[in-house]
Every structure is written in C-alpha cells, then in structure tokens.
Design an enzyme around this catalytic site. Structure first.
Site, PDB file in Angstrom:
ATOM      1  N   LEU A 116      15.298 -62.933  98.884  1.00  0.00           N
ATOM      2  CA  LEU A 116      16.482 -62.078  98.875  1.00  0.00           C
ATOM      3  C   LEU A 116      17.451 -62.412  97.744  1.00  0.00           C
ATOM      4  O   LEU A 116      18.313 -61.603  97.412  1.00  0.00           O
ATOM      5  CB  LEU A 116      17.196 -62.152 100.225  1.00  0.00           C
ATOM      6  CG  LEU A 116      16.343 -61.785 101.456  1.00  0.00           C
ATOM      7  CD1 LEU A 116      17.216 -61.763 102.700  1.00  0.00           C
ATOM      8  CD2 LEU A 116      15.626 -60.463 101.275  1.00  0.00           C
TER       9      LEU A 116
ATOM     10  N   CYS B 219       8.291 -69.624  90.367  1.00  0.00           N
ATOM     11  CA  CYS B 219       9.742 -69.772  90.399  1.00  0.00           C
ATOM     12  C   CYS B 219      10.165 -70.762  91.482  1.00  0.00           C
ATOM     13  O   CYS B 219      11.250 -71.326  91.406  1.00  0.00           O
ATOM     14  CB  CYS B 219      10.407 -68.410  90.604  1.00  0.00           C
ATOM     15  SG  CYS B 219       9.992 -67.583  92.139  1.00  0.00           S
TER      16      CYS B 219
ATOM     17  N   ARG C 210      16.797 -62.427  94.691  1.00  0.00           N
ATOM     18  CA  ARG C 210      16.487 -61.680  93.471  1.00  0.00           C
ATOM     19  C   ARG C 210      15.707 -60.388  93.726  1.00  0.00           C
ATOM     20  O   ARG C 210      15.609 -59.547  92.826  1.00  0.00           O
ATOM     21  CB  ARG C 210      15.683 -62.569  92.498  1.00  0.00           C
ATOM     22  CG  ARG C 210      14.310 -62.943  93.047  1.00  0.00           C
ATOM     23  CD  ARG C 210      13.702 -64.154  92.371  1.00  0.00           C
ATOM     24  NE  ARG C 210      12.430 -64.510  92.990  1.00  0.00           N
ATOM     25  CZ  ARG C 210      12.317 -65.191  94.125  1.00  0.00           C
ATOM     26  NH1 ARG C 210      13.414 -65.581  94.767  1.00  0.00           N
ATOM     27  NH2 ARG C 210      11.129 -65.469  94.625  1.00  0.00           N
TER      28      ARG C 210
END
Length: 259
Positions: free
Chosen positions: A71, A190, A73
């Site tokens: 949430l 990430c 990005r």
C-alpha cells in the site's frame, strides 16, 4: 467504429481540445487494447492513467495477492484488498472508475510457455514486473506476436522505461538490451533494497505517457514512437536522461536487421 456519448465527450474533453490528441486521437485510444503485465508499483499508477486516458480494453496480468506492504506505493489498492488477488482487485478498481472499459483478467504466473497466449490481441504490452525471467518471456512473446513493448523497472530512487519493437526491421528488443544471461528469477527486490513510493509513481505515470504516445502514432499527434529509447529516471537528482539501445545482430530472439 467507436462512437462517444455526450457523457464520454465530457469525460475526455481535456484530451479532445489538445491539438495533439483531438477527436481522432481519443477515438484511437478508445479502440486500443493494452496488456498490463504486473499490477504492482509500476502497474498501479500506469493503470490509473491509461484508464483515465480512455483506453478501451485492458488485459490485467498478475498472479500475486495484495499485501499490507504494497500500500506504500501500489495506489489502486486499499486495506480491504489485502489477501485478495491483485488482478481481481484491479478490476474492482476499474469498475468503480470507468465501467465502460472492457477488462480481461489473467492471474497466472507468466512464463515462456504461456506469455504469447496472455498478450494475444494486444496493440501494446506494458511490462512492470520485477524479475528478468518474466520480462524476457514477455519480450520474446512480443517479438513473436508482432506487438510493441514498453518495459519499466524501478528500485530505490531510480527507474527506467524503454520502448522496444524487436519485431520491426532494425529495431532492438528487450533481450538486445539485457542479453541472455538473466533468464532466471534473480532480480534484486524492493523488499531487500527499499523503494520510495513516489518513485514508483513517477515511473508508472511516465510509462503510461509513453504508452499513449505509441498508441497515437496512427494520428501522428505526439510524434514517432521512441523505439530503442531507454529513459533513466533519477529521483535523488530530480533528472531524466535518455540512451539509445542498438539492435543486437546476435540476439537470441529478434536476431537480425529484419527482426
């Protein structure tokens, strides 16, 4: 031929008054079919602006489920979507945003065996996935199917968006760019490296802009598609630069000046 109701004309009025788009361009977008591979940090904002632009048909491809950490990005999801499939949640967002867009779902993991089927019929593929194996499978399928590809990636404060048309003579494909050494799930993630959420938004929205540019080549309003151009986005320096990717005559997929 697509026709617009008064409500649709009002919805896209800010596009239609642009000389570079106009009514002909908006009709072109309404008749276009884009396949989005990956509905995460890049695919989420790209989907929002492609839908906002009036793309008439979207194929949504992602085998993942929404997680709380997304949430930060992945802007189309909310807390209620956690645990649900991304493709289904993305379709729900689209239904709330514009019920007239035609939507197809694919919640299988894309690989070299099913990539061609997944993108069948698309005018353009936008790939925002996070591993080389999937990216190369999608690129190879695009070359085989004669479909142009926008490939986008992001990490930390850096991003890249490239436009590839390896099916055309003298143009590079994504495999020309990265070679054959990455046919594996070996990308950094990430989760390991971190990512500024707004950076993913910049890359995704720029990819959407490039998609619109490619689709409007029929009307000529935004100029020629940027085939072989790789744009490098730097969030820390607040800058962008471009480089040209030359076709690799020994590429394992497109392989020759004739594609």
């Amino acid at each position: 031929m697509t026709t617009f109701s008064p409500e649709r004309l009002d919805r896209f009025a800010r596009h239609i008054v642009l000389p570079e788009v106009g009514g002909a361009g908006q009709f072109t977008l309404a008749e276009a079919h884009v396949a989005l591979v990956g509905l995460g940090g890049i695919g989420s904002p790209a989907l929002q602006y492609l839908a906002g632009a009036g793309i008439g048909r979207l194929t949504l491809i992602d085998d993942g489920k929404v997680e709380l950490s997304n949430l930060q990005r992945q802007t189309i999801y909310a807390e209620r979507d956690i645990g649900h499939g991304k493709a289904v949640s993305a379709r729900r967002w689209l239904a709330n945003f514009d019920s007239e867009i035609e939507v197809a779902l694919n919640d299988r993991r894309i690989d070299r065996d099913n990539a061609t089927e997944a993108i069948d019929g698309a005018d353009l593929v936008l790939d925002g996935t996070d591993n080389f194996a999937t990216r190369l499978a999608v690129s190879d399928a695009c070359v085989a199917s004669g479909i142009p590809l926008l490939s986008a990636a992001v990490g930390r404060f850096q991003g890249q968006v490239g436009a590839f048309a390896g099916h055309l003579g003298g143009e590079a494909c994504y495999r020309c760019f990265v070679g054959d050494a990455f046919d594996a799930d070996d990308c950094d993630t990430c989760a390991d490296d971190g990512m500024l959420g707004a950076m993913a938004g910049w890359v995704g929205t720029f990819a959407a802009l490039q998609a619109i540019r490619v689709l409007l080549q029929r009307t000529g309003g935004l100029g020629a598609p940027p085939w072989g151009k790789l744009y490098l986005l730097d969030g820390l320096a607040a800058s962008m630069r471009a480089m040209t990717i030359a076709p690799d005559l020994e590429c394992g997929r497109c392989g020759s000046p004739g594609g």
